[in-house]
Write a protein that holds these residues in place. Structure first.
Motif, mmCIF file in Angstrom:
data_model
loop_
_atom_site.group_PDB
_atom_site.id
_atom_site.type_symbol
_atom_site.label_atom_id
_atom_site.label_comp_id
_atom_site.label_asym_id
_atom_site.label_seq_id
_atom_site.Cartn_x
_atom_site.Cartn_y
_atom_site.Cartn_z
ATOM 1 N N LEU A 168 -57.632 25.656 -80.752
ATOM 2 C CA LEU A 168 -58.033 24.551 -79.006
ATOM 3 C C LEU A 168 -59.041 25.098 -78.849
ATOM 4 C CD1 LEU A 168 -54.152 22.850 -78.578
ATOM 5 C CD2 LEU A 168 -56.454 22.067 -79.572
ATOM 6 N N VAL A 169 -59.052 26.120 -78.165
ATOM 7 C CA VAL A 169 -59.608 27.317 -77.237
ATOM 8 C C VAL A 169 -61.244 27.210 -77.956
ATOM 9 C CG1 VAL A 169 -60.531 29.857 -76.551
ATOM 10 C CG2 VAL A 169 -57.863 28.587 -76.386
ATOM 11 N N LEU A 170 -61.168 27.860 -79.279
ATOM 12 C CA LEU A 170 -62.795 27.347 -79.809
ATOM 13 C C LEU A 170 -63.345 26.321 -80.111
ATOM 14 C CD1 LEU A 170 -61.795 29.664 -83.163
ATOM 15 C CD2 LEU A 170 -63.417 30.435 -80.716
ATOM 16 N N ALA A 171 -62.784 24.897 -80.069
ATOM 17 C CA ALA A 171 -63.321 23.239 -80.887
ATOM 18 C C ALA A 171 -63.257 23.046 -79.467
ATOM 19 C CB ALA A 171 -62.355 23.176 -81.872
ATOM 20 N N VAL A 172 -61.940 22.635 -78.786
ATOM 21 C CA VAL A 172 -62.364 21.990 -77.657
ATOM 22 C C VAL A 172 -63.269 21.837 -76.603
ATOM 23 C CG1 VAL A 172 -60.448 20.803 -75.746
ATOM 24 C CG2 VAL A 172 -59.747 21.275 -78.224
ATOM 25 N N PRO A 173 -63.402 23.346 -75.898
ATOM 26 C CA PRO A 173 -64.903 23.046 -75.048
ATOM 27 C C PRO A 173 -65.757 22.377 -75.352
ATOM 28 C CG PRO A 173 -63.459 24.854 -74.803
ATOM 29 C CD PRO A 173 -62.866 24.101 -76.021
ATOM 30 N N ARG A 174 -66.472 21.632 -77.015
ATOM 31 C CA ARG A 174 -67.343 21.674 -77.101
ATOM 32 C C ARG A 174 -67.716 19.829 -76.837
ATOM 33 N NH1 ARG A 174 -69.400 23.800 -83.599
ATOM 34 N NH2 ARG A 174 -70.057 25.474 -82.466
ATOM 35 N N SER A 175 -66.859 19.311 -77.250
ATOM 36 C CA SER A 175 -66.075 17.989 -76.580
ATOM 37 C C SER A 175 -66.561 17.842 -75.379
ATOM 38 C CB SER A 175 -65.191 17.935 -77.232
ATOM 39 O OG SER A 175 -63.951 18.107 -77.288
ATOM 40 N N TRP A 176 -66.105 18.968 -74.068
ATOM 41 C CA TRP A 176 -66.051 18.488 -72.803
ATOM 42 C C TRP A 176 -67.351 17.675 -72.047
ATOM 43 C CZ3 TRP A 176 -63.125 23.198 -70.773
ATOM 44 C CH2 TRP A 176 -61.727 23.503 -70.727
ATOM 45 N N GLY A 177 -67.963 16.836 -71.411
ATOM 46 C CA GLY A 177 -68.030 16.211 -70.906
ATOM 47 C C GLY A 177 -69.058 17.780 -69.817
ATOM 48 N N ASP A 178 -68.438 18.073 -68.809
ATOM 49 C CA ASP A 178 -68.297 19.042 -67.886
ATOM 50 C C ASP A 178 -67.151 20.096 -67.720
ATOM 51 O OD1 ASP A 178 -70.051 19.225 -65.413
ATOM 52 O OD2 ASP A 178 -68.056 18.941 -64.347
ATOM 53 N N PRO A 179 -67.313 21.212 -67.287
ATOM 54 C CA PRO A 179 -68.355 21.604 -66.971
ATOM 55 C C PRO A 179 -69.241 22.292 -68.394
ATOM 56 C CG PRO A 179 -66.962 23.876 -67.127
ATOM 57 C CD PRO A 179 -66.459 22.550 -67.080
ATOM 58 N N LEU A 180 -70.754 22.117 -69.210
ATOM 59 C CA LEU A 180 -71.339 22.619 -70.134
ATOM 60 C C LEU A 180 -71.207 23.192 -70.831
ATOM 61 C CD1 LEU A 180 -73.885 19.622 -69.851
ATOM 62 C CD2 LEU A 180 -72.293 19.363 -71.507
ATOM 63 N N TRP A 181 -71.122 24.809 -69.587
ATOM 64 C CA TRP A 181 -71.210 26.624 -69.648
ATOM 65 C C TRP A 181 -69.976 26.385 -71.063
ATOM 66 C CZ3 TRP A 181 -67.818 28.463 -67.999
ATOM 67 C CH2 TRP A 181 -66.909 28.078 -66.447
ATOM 68 N N ALA A 182 -68.846 25.954 -70.728
ATOM 69 C CA ALA A 182 -67.421 27.153 -70.335
ATOM 70 C C ALA A 182 -67.485 26.569 -72.439
ATOM 71 C CB ALA A 182 -66.257 25.405 -70.394
ATOM 72 N N ARG A 183 -68.572 25.942 -73.486
ATOM 73 C CA ARG A 183 -68.602 25.716 -74.874
ATOM 74 C C ARG A 183 -69.622 27.142 -75.420
ATOM 75 N NH1 ARG A 183 -71.602 20.947 -76.386
ATOM 76 N NH2 ARG A 183 -71.008 20.218 -74.591
ATOM 77 N N HIS A 184 -69.772 28.050 -74.168
ATOM 78 C CA HIS A 184 -70.487 29.442 -74.413
ATOM 79 C C HIS A 184 -69.461 30.035 -74.534
ATOM 80 C CE1 HIS A 184 -73.899 27.012 -75.105
ATOM 81 N NE2 HIS A 184 -74.160 26.514 -73.064
ATOM 82 N N VAL A 185 -68.538 30.484 -73.428
ATOM 83 C CA VAL A 185 -67.393 31.290 -73.139
ATOM 84 C C VAL A 185 -66.803 31.771 -74.367
ATOM 85 C CG1 VAL A 185 -65.438 32.172 -71.670
ATOM 86 C CG2 VAL A 185 -67.674 30.671 -71.211
ATOM 87 N N THR A 186 -66.627 30.595 -75.088
ATOM 88 C CA THR A 186 -65.366 30.944 -76.521
ATOM 89 C C THR A 186 -65.838 31.620 -77.664
ATOM 90 O OG1 THR A 186 -66.378 28.737 -77.428
ATOM 91 C CG2 THR A 186 -64.568 28.380 -76.190
ATOM 92 N N GLY A 187 -67.053 32.049 -77.454
ATOM 93 C CA GLY A 187 -67.831 32.835 -78.342
ATOM 94 C C GLY A 187 -68.331 32.147 -79.593
ATOM 95 N N LEU A 188 -68.430 30.771 -79.751
ATOM 96 C CA LEU A 188 -69.403 30.105 -80.400
ATOM 97 C C LEU A 188 -70.538 30.096 -79.776
ATOM 98 C CD1 LEU A 188 -66.936 27.274 -81.335
ATOM 99 C CD2 LEU A 188 -67.132 28.859 -82.885
ATOM 100 N N VAL A 189 -71.457 29.129 -80.835
ATOM 101 C CA VAL A 189 -72.600 29.289 -79.850
ATOM 102 C C VAL A 189 -73.451 27.926 -80.035
ATOM 103 C CG1 VAL A 189 -75.560 30.377 -80.021
ATOM 104 C CG2 VAL A 189 -73.034 31.430 -81.471
ATOM 105 N N ASP A 190 -73.343 27.352 -78.912
ATOM 106 C CA ASP A 190 -74.090 25.855 -79.224
ATOM 107 C C ASP A 190 -75.657 25.720 -78.854
ATOM 108 O OD1 ASP A 190 -72.411 23.924 -79.996
ATOM 109 O OD2 ASP A 190 -70.795 24.708 -78.755
ATOM 110 N N GLY A 191 -75.895 24.850 -79.252
ATOM 111 C CA GLY A 191 -77.574 24.505 -78.907
ATOM 112 C C GLY A 191 -78.674 25.261 -78.654
ATOM 113 N N CYS A 192 -78.312 26.206 -79.970
ATOM 114 C CA CYS A 192 -79.533 27.408 -80.637
ATOM 115 C C CYS A 192 -79.733 27.715 -81.458
ATOM 116 C CB CYS A 192 -78.322 29.080 -79.919
ATOM 117 S SG CYS A 192 -79.727 30.520 -80.515
ATOM 118 N N CYS A 193 -80.162 27.142 -82.503
ATOM 119 C CA CYS A 193 -81.424 28.433 -82.308
ATOM 120 C C CYS A 193 -82.087 27.746 -83.162
ATOM 121 C CB CYS A 193 -81.836 29.505 -82.018
ATOM 122 S SG CYS A 193 -80.503 30.392 -81.173
ATOM 123 N N ASP A 194 -83.287 27.122 -83.248
ATOM 124 C CA ASP A 194 -84.583 26.599 -82.480
ATOM 125 C C ASP A 194 -85.798 27.425 -83.384
ATOM 126 O OD1 ASP A 194 -86.209 25.712 -80.863
ATOM 127 O OD2 ASP A 194 -86.208 24.055 -80.985
#
Length: 417
Positions: A168-194
């Motif tokens: 839940l900690v790793l996966a759920v923040p990815r679906s949150w609309g706010d705050p968007l920054w919360a998805r980066h705290v879990t140790g997963l990498v979102d929006g990176c990298c081209d």
């Protein structure tokens, strides 16, 4: 009888019992199958090493709960006998011995996944230390979390909690609309990298800080539960103080992550751009698209000038390259797809000439600019090149200069970076 108990406890090997009776080894075949399945999947990664590393790091969504549950099982078996045997080893050695095998298996799976992902690159490149460090920190953090659960709760509660909470900690923040920054705290990498971006150090710091807090809190729980019993509140009070300091330090270290949105990508150093004959510049990972861009740019530039529009700069480059025209086109299969590369340049050129085409956001206009005017200019370019146009164009080629005069230059602040 007590004497025999002491002799037996003092002779315990570092793993407390045979490896073949460890819970972790019983799940090794299942873990190996999961690693094989992941390595044969198509995660949709590209040719950029950080994109591949990001996909490899996604494996912690499964590895985190796995290693937490197995270590919780390990500590649950220890919890039933701890205090009954006169174990002479320090608590941290007992903890490390119980965690060694499941953590080793998880790390080996992680190494295998990284190896498969990086082996698929056309040319080998190093992903650096940031994303792999997050992967290792996730495995260690959730292993210690499972150990703390196993020492505090019985197996009926600790095993489900060890599986569910990390997921839940790793996966759920990815679906949150706010705050968007919360998805980066879990140790997963979102929006990176081209190829135009690198992993933002703010997201890396926040993820490592979060996982460090989990480590410290879990170790404090283990210290209280496994260390020799003493009267008084000295050790629990000390552990609580360490936890408070760790949480405060983690919040302080991670506070800059609040400046991020859904993307954890930061601009790549433009010094990495390479320029070639034909007035085309590309990131090193995009050189497969060089010939297609050279041929397409020659035709598009000539057609733009032929419409009576201001002569564009000679050279073009990739997004976030610092070049006046960051419009080069690169995607899997672009090496032989000159027509689609040409259409990409046609779409990007009008906005780029007014400074309205940016690295992450594509076409972005502000003030009095109407994106429809850029679309009109793109349609006129297609027609001049003899390419199909969607629907009738409401203006003629002779009116291109008039349409251009109605567009406005975008300010740098309107691009959002």
């Amino acid at each position: 009888m007590p004497g025999s108990t002491r002799r037996r406890s003092g002779a315990w090997p570092s793993t407390d019992r045979s490896w073949w009776r460890e819970p972790a080894i019983l799940l090794a075949p299942l873990a190996a199958f999961a690693a094989w399945l992941y390595s044969h999947s198509d995660p949709g990664v590209d040719w950029y090493v950080l994109g591949r590393a990001r996909s490899a790091n996604d494996a912690v969504i499964a590895l985190g709960p796995y290693v937490a549950a197995v270590v919780a099982w390990e500590m649950g078996t220890l919890r039933r006998v701890w205090g009954r045997l006169a174990v002479r080893r320090p608590w941290w050695r007992v903890l490390a011995a119980r965690m060694a095998l499941p953590v080793t298996i998880a790390l080996l799976i992680l190494v295998a996944i990284y190896a498969v992902m990086l082996a698929g690159l056309p040319t080998f490149a190093s992903p650096g230390w940031g994303i792999p460090a997050l992967s290792v920190a996730n495995v260690l953090g959730w292993a210690l979390f499972g150990a703390a659960l196993g020492l505090v709760l019985g197996p009926i509660l600790s095993l489900p909690a060890a599986l569910i909470v990390p997921f839940l900690v790793l996966a759920v923040p990815r679906s949150w609309g706010d705050p968007l920054w919360a998805r980066h705290v879990t140790g997963l990498v979102d929006g990176c990298c081209d190829p135009s971006g690198v992993y933002d150090t703010r997201a890396l710091t926040a993820g490592l800080a979060f996982l460090t807090v989990i480590d410290v809190v879990s170790l404090c729980v283990a210290a209280v539960r496994l260390a020799p019993a003493r009267s008084g509140l000295g050790r629990p009070a000390l552990a609580l103080g360490v936890v408070v300091v760790a949480i405060a330090g983690g919040l302080s270290a991670a506070q800059d992550v609040r400046q991020l949105d859904a993307s954890a990508s930061a601009p790549r150093n433009s010094d990495a751009v390479r320029c070639y004959d034909g007035n085309v510049c590309l990131w090193p990972e995009e050189t497969f698209a060089l010939d297609a861009n050279v041929q397409a740019w020659k035709r598009v530039r000539a057609a733009w000038i032929d419409l009576g529009l201001p002569e564009p700069p000679v050279a073009i480059g990739p997004r976030n390259s610092g070049m006046p025209l960051p419009i080069t086109v690169a995607y899997p299969g672009a090496a032989g797809d000159i027509e689609n590369v040409e259409m990409g340049l046609v779409t990007r050129l009008p906005a780029a000439m007014r400074g309205c085409f940016y690295r992450q956001y594509g076409l972005l206009t502000g003030g009095d600019n109407d994106p429809a005017r850029f679309e009109l200019l793109s349609s006129l370019l297609r027609a001049r090149l003899g390419r199909p146009v969607d629907g009738p164009v409401p203006v003629t080629a002779d009116q291109a200069s008039q349409v251009w005069s109605q567009t406005h230059r975008c300010e740098e602040g309107q691009a959002g970076g």
